[in-house]
Design a protein around this motif. Structure first.
Motif, PDB file in Angstrom:
ATOM      1  N   LYS A   1      54.346  12.181   6.467  1.00 22.15           N
ATOM      2  CA  LYS A   1      53.810  12.668   7.732  1.00 22.15           C
ATOM      3  C   LYS A   1      52.503  11.962   8.041  1.00 22.15           C
ATOM      4  O   LYS A   1      51.818  11.485   7.154  1.00 22.15           O
ATOM      5  CB  LYS A   1      53.551  14.172   7.662  1.00 22.15           C
ATOM      6  N   LEU A   2      52.172  11.945   9.327  1.00 19.36           N
ATOM      7  CA  LEU A   2      50.872  11.390   9.708  1.00 19.36           C
ATOM      8  C   LEU A   2      49.782  12.407   9.423  1.00 19.36           C
ATOM      9  O   LEU A   2      49.939  13.597   9.687  1.00 19.36           O
ATOM     10  CB  LEU A   2      50.843  11.059  11.198  1.00 19.36           C
ATOM     11  N   ARG A   3      48.697  11.907   8.904  1.00 20.03           N
ATOM     12  CA  ARG A   3      47.495  12.712   8.730  1.00 20.03           C
ATOM     13  C   ARG A   3      46.372  11.930   9.391  1.00 20.03           C
ATOM     14  O   ARG A   3      46.199  10.748   9.125  1.00 20.03           O
ATOM     15  CB  ARG A   3      47.191  12.936   7.260  1.00 20.03           C
ATOM     16  N   VAL A   4      45.649  12.611  10.256  1.00 20.16           N
ATOM     17  CA  VAL A   4      44.606  11.933  11.015  1.00 20.16           C
ATOM     18  C   VAL A   4      43.307  12.720  10.897  1.00 20.16           C
ATOM     19  O   VAL A   4      43.266  13.913  11.178  1.00 20.16           O
ATOM     20  CB  VAL A   4      44.991  11.802  12.512  1.00 20.16           C
ATOM     21  N   GLY A   5      42.281  12.033  10.465  1.00 22.49           N
ATOM     22  CA  GLY A   5      40.933  12.595  10.450  1.00 22.49           C
ATOM     23  C   GLY A   5      40.140  11.956  11.564  1.00 22.49           C
ATOM     24  O   GLY A   5      40.255  10.755  11.808  1.00 22.49           O
ATOM     25  N   ILE A   6      39.341  12.746  12.253  1.00 25.83           N
ATOM     26  CA  ILE A   6      38.547  12.215  13.365  1.00 25.83           C
ATOM     27  C   ILE A   6      37.073  12.412  13.048  1.00 25.83           C
ATOM     28  O   ILE A   6      36.647  13.507  12.694  1.00 25.83           O
ATOM     29  CB  ILE A   6      38.902  12.915  14.693  1.00 25.83           C
ATOM     30  N   ARG A   7      36.317  11.328  13.165  1.00 29.07           N
ATOM     31  CA  ARG A   7      34.875  11.371  12.929  1.00 29.07           C
ATOM     32  C   ARG A   7      34.157  10.806  14.146  1.00 29.07           C
ATOM     33  O   ARG A   7      34.512   9.743  14.629  1.00 29.07           O
ATOM     34  CB  ARG A   7      34.505  10.541  11.707  1.00 29.07           C
ATOM     35  N   PHE A   8      33.172  11.526  14.610  1.00 28.79           N
ATOM     36  CA  PHE A   8      32.345  11.054  15.715  1.00 28.79           C
ATOM     37  C   PHE A   8      31.032  10.529  15.159  1.00 28.79           C
ATOM     38  O   PHE A   8      30.426  11.160  14.292  1.00 28.79           O
ATOM     39  CB  PHE A   8      32.059  12.189  16.704  1.00 28.79           C
ATOM     40  N   ASP A   9      30.593   9.373  15.643  1.00 29.63           N
ATOM     41  CA  ASP A   9      29.285   8.863  15.252  1.00 29.63           C
ATOM     42  C   ASP A   9      28.207   9.783  15.810  1.00 29.63           C
ATOM     43  O   ASP A   9      28.399  10.413  16.851  1.00 29.63           O
ATOM     44  CB  ASP A   9      29.063   7.456  15.808  1.00 29.63           C
ATOM     45  N   LEU A  10      27.068   9.823  15.122  1.00 30.49           N
ATOM     46  CA  LEU A  10      25.994  10.706  15.556  1.00 30.49           C
ATOM     47  C   LEU A  10      25.501  10.370  16.951  1.00 30.49           C
ATOM     48  O   LEU A  10      25.120  11.247  17.713  1.00 30.49           O
ATOM     49  CB  LEU A  10      24.836  10.656  14.561  1.00 30.49           C
ATOM     50  N   ASP A  11      25.524   9.103  17.293  1.00 32.96           N
ATOM     51  CA  ASP A  11      25.059   8.722  18.628  1.00 32.96           C
ATOM     52  C   ASP A  11      26.126   8.962  19.693  1.00 32.96           C
ATOM     53  O   ASP A  11      25.901   8.708  20.870  1.00 32.96           O
ATOM     54  CB  ASP A  11      24.580   7.280  18.660  1.00 32.96           C
ATOM     55  N   ARG A  12      27.296   9.433  19.266  1.00 33.38           N
ATOM     56  CA  ARG A  12      28.407   9.814  20.164  1.00 33.38           C
ATOM     57  C   ARG A  12      28.910   8.667  21.031  1.00 33.38           C
ATOM     58  O   ARG A  12      29.389   8.861  22.131  1.00 33.38           O
ATOM     59  CB  ARG A  12      28.026  10.997  21.028  1.00 33.38           C
ATOM     60  N   ARG A  13      28.834   7.478  20.513  1.00 32.53           N
ATOM     61  CA  ARG A  13      29.358   6.346  21.257  1.00 32.53           C
ATOM     62  C   ARG A  13      30.669   5.842  20.673  1.00 32.53           C
ATOM     63  O   ARG A  13      31.299   4.975  21.246  1.00 32.53           O
ATOM     64  CB  ARG A  13      28.347   5.216  21.287  1.00 32.53           C
ATOM     65  N   MET A  14      31.069   6.409  19.511  1.00 30.06           N
ATOM     66  CA  MET A  14      32.314   5.964  18.897  1.00 30.06           C
ATOM     67  C   MET A  14      32.973   7.107  18.140  1.00 30.06           C
ATOM     68  O   MET A  14      32.298   7.898  17.495  1.00 30.06           O
ATOM     69  CB  MET A  14      32.069   4.804  17.930  1.00 30.06           C
ATOM     70  N   ALA A  15      34.292   7.166  18.256  1.00 29.80           N
ATOM     71  CA  ALA A  15      35.089   8.087  17.456  1.00 29.80           C
ATOM     72  C   ALA A  15      35.989   7.246  16.564  1.00 29.80           C
ATOM     73  O   ALA A  15      36.540   6.241  17.001  1.00 29.80           O
ATOM     74  CB  ALA A  15      35.930   8.984  18.347  1.00 29.80           C
ATOM     75  N   ARG A  16      36.122   7.646  15.311  1.00 27.54           N
ATOM     76  CA  ARG A  16      36.968   6.925  14.353  1.00 27.54           C
ATOM     77  C   ARG A  16      38.115   7.839  13.960  1.00 27.54           C
ATOM     78  O   ARG A  16      37.891   8.939  13.471  1.00 27.54           O
ATOM     79  CB  ARG A  16      36.143   6.550  13.122  1.00 27.54           C
ATOM     80  N   LEU A  17      39.349   7.376  14.198  1.00 29.01           N
ATOM     81  CA  LEU A  17      40.543   8.108  13.811  1.00 29.01           C
ATOM     82  C   LEU A  17      41.102   7.444  12.561  1.00 29.01           C
ATOM     83  O   LEU A  17      41.564   6.306  12.622  1.00 29.01           O
ATOM     84  CB  LEU A  17      41.598   8.079  14.925  1.00 29.01           C
TER      85      LEU A  17
END
Length: 100
Positions: free
Chosen positions: A4-20
């Motif tokens: 199955k797909l597992r996806v974690g999402i992280r937002f940079d503190l400056d809120r200019r990038m999200a990492r999936l």
């Protein structure tokens, strides 16, 4: 790989990038989930750069071709576009490709 797909999402503190961060096997069928998550991240913070990290996933050729096309053009598949906020700017979606 995980079935199955597992996806974690992280937002940079400056809120200019999200990492999936994706784990599992990405196919053309289940890649729609990734498009929806990209759209949701962009809707939450318009103009956000989304980095799709596929280094811990396996990806079929068709799925990768679609993701690369969306990265280059900024267009998402039709079912996702009809949902509010379904477009991106070209290169707003970046991809870290899986290991060979």
């Amino acid at each position: 790989m995980e079935p199955k797909l597992r996806v974690g999402i992280r937002f940079d503190l400056d809120r200019r990038m999200a990492r999936l961060e994706v784990r599992g096997r990405v196919t053309e069928q289940n890649s729609r989930v990734l498009y929806v998550l990209v759209r949701r991240a962009n809707t939450a913070l318009p103009g956000l750069t989304v980095l799709l990290d596929l280094r811990r996933a396996t990806v079929t050729e068709d799925a990768m071709a679609g993701l690369v096309r969306s990265s280059e053009t900024g267009s998402l598949p039709v079912p996702v576009v009809h949902i509010k906020g379904g477009t991106l700017a070209p290169r707003q979606l970046s991809i870290l490709a899986p290991a060979a």
